[in-house]
Design a protein around this motif. Structure first.
Motif, PDB file in Angstrom:
ATOM      1  N   SER A 250      -0.005   3.455   5.260  1.00  0.00           N
ATOM      2  CA  SER A 250       1.250   4.183   5.457  1.00  0.00           C
ATOM      3  C   SER A 250       2.227   3.370   6.288  1.00  0.00           C
ATOM      4  CB  SER A 250       0.971   5.526   6.142  1.00  0.00           C
ATOM      5  OG  SER A 250       0.175   6.352   5.313  1.00  0.00           O
ATOM      6  N   ARG A 251       1.732   2.737   7.347  1.00  0.00           N
ATOM      7  CA  ARG A 251       2.594   1.921   8.204  1.00  0.00           C
ATOM      8  C   ARG A 251       3.185   0.740   7.433  1.00  0.00           C
ATOM      9  NH1 ARG A 251      -0.797   0.133  13.221  1.00  0.00           N
ATOM     10  NH2 ARG A 251       1.000  -1.294  13.349  1.00  0.00           N
ATOM     11  N   ALA A 252       2.438   0.241   6.452  1.00  0.00           N
ATOM     12  CA  ALA A 252       2.912  -0.906   5.660  1.00  0.00           C
ATOM     13  C   ALA A 252       3.913  -0.497   4.593  1.00  0.00           C
ATOM     14  CB  ALA A 252       1.732  -1.614   5.020  1.00  0.00           C
ATOM     15  N   GLY A 253       4.167   0.809   4.448  1.00  0.00           N
ATOM     16  CA  GLY A 253       5.177   1.265   3.505  1.00  0.00           C
ATOM     17  C   GLY A 253       4.645   1.736   2.171  1.00  0.00           C
ATOM     18  N   PHE A 254       3.311   1.835   2.020  1.00  0.00           N
ATOM     19  CA  PHE A 254       2.753   2.342   0.769  1.00  0.00           C
ATOM     20  C   PHE A 254       2.877   3.862   0.720  1.00  0.00           C
ATOM     21  CE2 PHE A 254       0.407  -1.704   1.126  1.00  0.00           C
ATOM     22  CZ  PHE A 254       0.599  -2.211  -0.146  1.00  0.00           C
ATOM     23  N   VAL A 255       3.053   4.387  -0.476  1.00  0.00           N
ATOM     24  CA  VAL A 255       3.066   5.831  -0.676  1.00  0.00           C
ATOM     25  C   VAL A 255       1.771   6.248  -1.364  1.00  0.00           C
ATOM     26  CG1 VAL A 255       5.574   5.940  -0.744  1.00  0.00           C
ATOM     27  CG2 VAL A 255       4.304   5.618  -2.874  1.00  0.00           C
TER      28      VAL A 255
ATOM     29  N   THR B   7      -6.233   2.372  -1.595  1.00  0.00           N
ATOM     30  CA  THR B   7      -5.314   2.379  -2.740  1.00  0.00           C
ATOM     31  C   THR B   7      -3.957   2.894  -2.274  1.00  0.00           C
ATOM     32  OG1 THR B   7      -7.137   2.865  -4.253  1.00  0.00           O
ATOM     33  CG2 THR B   7      -4.911   3.235  -5.075  1.00  0.00           C
ATOM     34  N   GLY B   8      -2.903   2.252  -2.720  1.00  0.00           N
ATOM     35  CA  GLY B   8      -1.562   2.711  -2.400  1.00  0.00           C
ATOM     36  C   GLY B   8      -0.578   2.221  -3.448  1.00  0.00           C
ATOM     37  N   TYR B   9       0.645   2.727  -3.384  1.00  0.00           N
ATOM     38  CA  TYR B   9       1.675   2.381  -4.366  1.00  0.00           C
ATOM     39  C   TYR B   9       2.956   1.975  -3.655  1.00  0.00           C
ATOM     40  CZ  TYR B   9      -1.389   4.648  -7.740  1.00  0.00           C
ATOM     41  OH  TYR B   9      -2.468   4.997  -8.517  1.00  0.00           O
ATOM     42  N   ALA B  10       3.670   1.037  -4.253  1.00  0.00           N
ATOM     43  CA  ALA B  10       4.995   0.682  -3.750  1.00  0.00           C
ATOM     44  C   ALA B  10       5.958   1.826  -4.057  1.00  0.00           C
ATOM     45  CB  ALA B  10       5.476  -0.608  -4.402  1.00  0.00           C
TER      46      ALA B  10
ATOM     47  N   THR C 223       1.873  -5.328   4.585  1.00  0.00           N
ATOM     48  CA  THR C 223       3.313  -5.224   4.352  1.00  0.00           C
ATOM     49  C   THR C 223       3.774  -6.262   3.333  1.00  0.00           C
ATOM     50  OG1 THR C 223       3.703  -4.362   6.581  1.00  0.00           O
ATOM     51  CG2 THR C 223       5.583  -5.336   5.424  1.00  0.00           C
ATOM     52  N   LEU C 224       3.281  -7.483   3.458  1.00  0.00           N
ATOM     53  CA  LEU C 224       3.657  -8.529   2.511  1.00  0.00           C
ATOM     54  C   LEU C 224       3.146  -8.220   1.110  1.00  0.00           C
ATOM     55  CD1 LEU C 224       3.076 -11.700   4.716  1.00  0.00           C
ATOM     56  CD2 LEU C 224       5.271 -10.768   3.965  1.00  0.00           C
TER      57      LEU C 224
END
Length: 249
Positions: free
Chosen positions: A145-150, A220-223, A90-91
């Motif tokens: 996903s839980r950390a807010g990444f799309v 891999t994820g995106y803000a 998340t951070l």
């Protein structure tokens, strides 16, 4: 192992085709991650590692570098040893600018399978906690996903390393700071160590070397970017992201 992870991270970054001006290297170790024309801020939980690479001493789950400061966050070989992984993710997401990219690699579930088998043979019930918990590839994607990444993606790669004996493996684990991190750990008795060494040797192949397993998980994820245009169904970007997903009825 970390150099191999960095190679996998770089491949994924090159495939993305994106440009990165400001990069945060989380768990920088020797500081050998590089990206052309980018300003790289390095952090490490270890005081000596942070000093070695001219970075900041900071734990992964206690990032304090400001929100929306970076286009890219990378992490190699450290997130599996973090106490609060959901918090660390998340951070990391919060440090990214809208549309910024996060890529990480760490050892996941399945790693050290042969060692686990030898310890089960060597130690009577109840088994002592010798290895810290590990994350499987499905859980890794859920955590993103839980950390807010799309657009989260998680995949795994298995490496096999052959050892002449248990002591050689233990030397490697100590050298890469991958020994038992649990507060509840207890010392291994001489009898258990002898039995584990014999059990590990009994699992050897014909030439006397034992294969050990290391499973690397890449994520891999995106803000989120509120200004991003929605993907056009049938477009190249849509096809790349949805490749391999089950067809919707």
């Amino acid at each position: 192992m970390r150099d191999h992870m960095l190679s996998g991270i770089v491949e994924r970054l090159e495939d993305s085709g994106a440009r990165f001006a400001d990069v945060l290297d989380v768990g920088a170790w020797r500081g050998n991650f590089a990206w052309p024309n980018a300003r790289i801020v390095r952090i490490d939980a270890g005081t000596r590692f942070a000093a070695m690479n001219g970075g900041l001493q900071m734990a992964e789950d206690r990032l304090a570098v400001g929100d929306a400061q970076f286009d890219l966050v990378v992490s190699a070989a450290s997130l599996d040893q973090v106490n609060d992984l959901p918090g660390a993710l998340t951070l990391s997401r919060r440090t990214l600018r809208p549309g910024g990219m996060f890529v990480a690699a760490f050892l996941g579930a399945g790693t050290l399978a042969t060692l686990r088998q030898a310890l089960r043979i060597a130690e009577p019930e109840p088994l002592a906690p010798r290895l810290h918990p590990q994350i499987d590839v499905r859980s890794a994607g859920d955590l993103l996903s839980r950390a807010g990444f799309v657009r989260p993606v998680a995949d795994t790669e298995t490496l096999w390393v052959r050892y002449s004996g248990l002591s050689r493996l233990i030397d490697d684990l100590r050298g890469m700071a991958a020994t038992n991190l649990l507060r509840t750990r207890r010392a291994m008795s001489r009898g258990v160590l002898v039995r584990a060494t014999d059990a590990y040797a009994a699992l050897a192949e014909a030439d006397g070397k034992t294969r050990e397993r290391f499973d690397i998980i890449y994520v891999t994820g995106y803000a989120p970017d509120p200004d991003a245009k929605p993907l056009r169904r049938g477009g190249a970007a849509f096809a790349a992201i949805t490749a391999g997903l089950p067809e919707q009825q």
